[in-house]
Enzyme design. Structure first.
Site, PDB file in Angstrom:
ATOM      1  N   LEU A 148      11.613 -20.667  -4.806  1.00 18.65           N
ATOM      2  CA  LEU A 148      10.423 -19.729  -4.030  1.00 18.65           C
ATOM      3  C   LEU A 148       9.355 -19.938  -4.967  1.00 18.65           C
ATOM      4  O   LEU A 148       9.244 -19.733  -5.955  1.00 18.65           O
ATOM      5  CB  LEU A 148      11.162 -18.265  -4.174  1.00 18.65           C
ATOM      6  CG  LEU A 148      10.201 -16.989  -3.711  1.00 18.65           C
ATOM      7  CD1 LEU A 148      10.305 -17.033  -2.222  1.00 18.65           C
ATOM      8  CD2 LEU A 148      10.537 -15.795  -4.317  1.00 18.65           C
ATOM      9  N   HIS A 175       2.689   3.248  -9.152  1.00 22.64           N
ATOM     10  CA  HIS A 175       2.324   1.664  -9.196  1.00 22.64           C
ATOM     11  C   HIS A 175       3.509   1.210  -9.960  1.00 22.64           C
ATOM     12  O   HIS A 175       3.879   0.157  -9.773  1.00 22.64           O
ATOM     13  CB  HIS A 175       1.068   1.558  -9.826  1.00 22.64           C
ATOM     14  CG  HIS A 175      -0.119   1.719  -9.267  1.00 22.64           C
ATOM     15  ND1 HIS A 175      -0.320   1.475  -7.803  1.00 22.64           N
ATOM     16  CD2 HIS A 175      -1.403   2.433  -9.695  1.00 22.64           C
ATOM     17  CE1 HIS A 175      -1.629   1.872  -7.535  1.00 22.64           C
ATOM     18  NE2 HIS A 175      -2.047   2.445  -8.399  1.00 22.64           N
ATOM     19  N   ASP A 221       1.005  -1.055  -0.077  1.00 23.16           N
ATOM     20  CA  ASP A 221      -0.127   0.032  -0.055  1.00 23.16           C
ATOM     21  C   ASP A 221       0.921   1.491  -0.077  1.00 23.16           C
ATOM     22  O   ASP A 221       1.700   1.187   0.416  1.00 23.16           O
ATOM     23  CB  ASP A 221      -1.089   0.051   1.280  1.00 23.16           C
ATOM     24  CG  ASP A 221      -1.894   0.874   1.008  1.00 23.16           C
ATOM     25  OD1 ASP A 221      -2.334   1.411  -0.086  1.00 23.16           O
ATOM     26  OD2 ASP A 221      -2.736   1.310   2.203  1.00 23.16           O
TER      27      ASP A 221
HETATM   28  C1  FPP Z   1      -2.010   0.020  -3.228  1.00 18.59           C
HETATM   29  O1  FPP Z   1      -1.679   1.299  -3.093  1.00 18.59           O
HETATM   30  C2  FPP Z   1      -1.610  -0.767  -4.428  1.00 18.59           C
HETATM   31  C3  FPP Z   1      -2.069  -1.029  -5.292  1.00 18.59           C
HETATM   32  C4  FPP Z   1      -3.696  -1.365  -5.230  1.00 18.59           C
HETATM   33  C5  FPP Z   1      -1.698  -2.009  -6.458  1.00 18.59           C
HETATM   34  C6  FPP Z   1      -0.279  -2.846  -6.323  1.00 18.59           C
HETATM   35  C7  FPP Z   1       0.381  -3.169  -7.499  1.00 18.59           C
HETATM   36  C8  FPP Z   1       1.842  -2.995  -7.546  1.00 18.59           C
HETATM   37  C9  FPP Z   1       2.755  -2.562  -6.728  1.00 18.59           C
HETATM   38  C10 FPP Z   1       2.133  -3.317  -8.958  1.00 18.59           C
HETATM   39  C11 FPP Z   1       1.823  -4.513  -9.721  1.00 18.59           C
HETATM   40  C12 FPP Z   1       2.265  -5.882  -8.931  1.00 18.59           C
HETATM   41  C13 FPP Z   1       2.889  -6.701  -9.454  1.00 18.59           C
HETATM   42  C14 FPP Z   1       3.195  -7.973  -8.843  1.00 18.59           C
HETATM   43  C15 FPP Z   1       3.296  -6.913 -11.093  1.00 18.59           C
HETATM   44  P1  FPP Z   1      -2.723   2.652  -3.355  1.00 18.59           P
HETATM   45  O2  FPP Z   1      -2.692   2.904  -4.882  1.00 18.59           O
HETATM   46  O3  FPP Z   1      -3.791   2.379  -2.499  1.00 18.59           O
HETATM   47  O4  FPP Z   1      -1.724   3.673  -2.699  1.00 18.59           O
HETATM   48  P2  FPP Z   1      -2.549   4.907  -1.875  1.00 18.59           P
HETATM   49  O5  FPP Z   1      -2.890   4.409  -0.547  1.00 18.59           O
HETATM   50  O6  FPP Z   1      -1.356   5.601  -1.655  1.00 18.59           O
HETATM   51  O7  FPP Z   1      -3.538   5.231  -2.700  1.00 18.59           O
END
Ligand code: FPP
Length: 239
Positions: A127, A33, A16
């Site tokens: 892994l 992201h 997050d």
């Molecule tokens: C939450 O941060 C994150 C996500 C909803 C997406 C996570 C995805 C990735 C790290 C990239 C893709 C992963 C792989 C394995 C290829 P948020 O957007 O909710 O952040 P915020 O709380 O600051 O708004």
């Protein structure tokens, strides 16, 4: 005396804080992201080197469809591109890749890529990397109930869940400062140690990972027993 094994076998991560990382830099949320993928790449390496044998990351939840359409599209494409670019390297490093979730809602290209990546890496054992995509803990329980009913419940209930063949997570890490599970592994987190850090996901590097491992090593895991019982067993095992 500390338990003999202090490295988590199975580590589960809620990544997050990508959006906030980007907003702090006056960048669009999706830039966070993109940077988040770098942090995942790094974690796969350091987790493997540390002796973690199973890593589960939450890439897209059943509820993330509610985000703005451009962000959803970006996340789906990012997952597709990252998988396409990384699959050979994962395979060379002995990583078994698994996508966990309702993948039928993904594009047919993504589903094919997932199937190819799973087939290519299925025999690897350094892994296991589970990427939860269109996954939700409630979805998993619901689909398991349906499967169990269809099969006349011929096996233990947990056998119908998505992680049936894997150990429950020992350590859960959530970055970004919130202290919640957000519909991640609801069944499997029953006895997991929960670690929360303010660090935003794109900033989560090796020092943060080592700090989480050090915290985990200090936990006394009781699984419903008393502390005395646990210490007695540990002393017997290490005697
Ligand atoms: C939450 O941060 C994150 C996500 C909803 C997406 C996570 C995805 C990735 C790290 C990239 C893709 C992963 C792989 C394995 C290829 P948020 O957007 O909710 O952040 P915020 O709380 O600051 O708004």
């Amino acid at each position: 005396m500390k338990p003999l094994t202090t490295i988590p076998k199975h580590l589960a991560v809620v990544m997050d804080g990508n959006g906030r990382w980007a907003q702090k830099r006056f960048l669009p949320r999706v830039a966070g992201h993109k940077q988040g993928v770098e942090a995942v790449r790094n974690l796969i390496r350091v987790a493997g080197e540390s002796g973690v044998t199973c890593l589960t990351v939450f890439a897209f939840s059943s509820e993330n469809w509610k985000r703005p359409e451009e962000e959803v599209t970006f996340l789906m494409e990012l997952f597709f591109k990252a998988l396409r670019e990384e699959v050979e390297k994962l395979h060379t490093n002995g990583v078994r890749f698994r996508a966990v979730g309702d993948t039928t809602a993904l594009s047919s290209e993504t589903q094919s890529l997932i199937n190819e990546a799973q087939a290519l890496t299925r025999g690897n054992s350094n892994l296991t990397l589970n990427v939860a995509v269109n996954y939700g803990g409630r979805w998993d329980i619901e689909q398991a109930v349906a499967k169990a009913a269809a099969a006349g419940r011929s096996a233990a209930f947990a056998e119908y869940l998505s992680f049936a063949d894997q150990p429950d997570p020992d350590l859960f890490i959530r970055t970004g400062g919130e202290r919640r599970i957000s519909n991640f592994l609801l069944w499997q987190l029953a006895y997991t140690e929960l670690y929360f850090t303010e660090t935003l996901w794109p900033d989560f590097g090796e020092p943060d990972f080592k700090a989480a491992l050090a915290w985990f090593a200090e936990r006394e895991r009781r699984f419903g027993k008393t502390g005395d019982q646990v210490r007695e067993t540990t002393q017997k095992v290490s005697a």
